[in-house]
Scaffold this active site. Sequence first.
Site, PDB file in Angstrom:
ATOM      1  N   CYS A   6       0.829  -1.214   0.000  1.00 10.17           N
ATOM      2  CA  CYS A   6       0.000   0.000   0.000  1.00 10.17           C
ATOM      3  C   CYS A   6       0.866   1.267   0.000  1.00 10.17           C
ATOM      4  O   CYS A   6       1.546   1.558   0.982  1.00 10.17           O
ATOM      5  CB  CYS A   6      -0.905  -0.037   1.229  1.00 10.17           C
ATOM      6  SG  CYS A   6      -1.796   1.488   1.575  1.00 10.17           S
ATOM      7  N   CYS A  26       0.071   3.741   2.760  1.00 11.79           N
ATOM      8  CA  CYS A  26       0.550   3.213   4.045  1.00 11.79           C
ATOM      9  C   CYS A  26       2.029   3.539   4.236  1.00 11.79           C
ATOM     10  O   CYS A  26       2.461   3.909   5.331  1.00 11.79           O
ATOM     11  CB  CYS A  26       0.353   1.698   4.127  1.00 11.79           C
ATOM     12  SG  CYS A  26      -1.361   1.169   4.089  1.00 11.79           S
TER      13      CYS A  26
END
Length: 141
Positions: A70, A73
Amino acid sequence: MEDTLSVCPQCEAINRVNAVQAKSKAPTCGKCGTELRLHGLASDVSASGLKKLIAKSDRPVIVDFWASWCGPCKMYSPTFERASLNIHDAVFVKVDTEKYPELSNELGIRGIPTTIVYRDGREFRRESGVIPEEMIPQLLR
């Protein structure tokens, strides 16, 4: 506070970690001696370790739900780690949603990163997406 809590990845004992000492020397579990992996003062935690910590913590627990693939993230991780070094009245932990997908389903996490604050054993607040560092203390109010 000059300490934080960390769940041992081996035996899942909850350890009180001195924040000042942890910046210069990797802490170890008081029960089994395993090194406690910290990112700033945020520790990785398993699904069962998270539940144990939430139930026993004497202060709010702030959780970053993330995954290695991600992009957002990866952008948020340094912000979360800096916040863990500056906010001492909460415990910061990270949960890898790839390792614990059943926990994500159980908690209804639909997007990552998601930050959840637990207080007194219950979910108190939830924010999805990358949030700015100055907003993290506001999650505790």
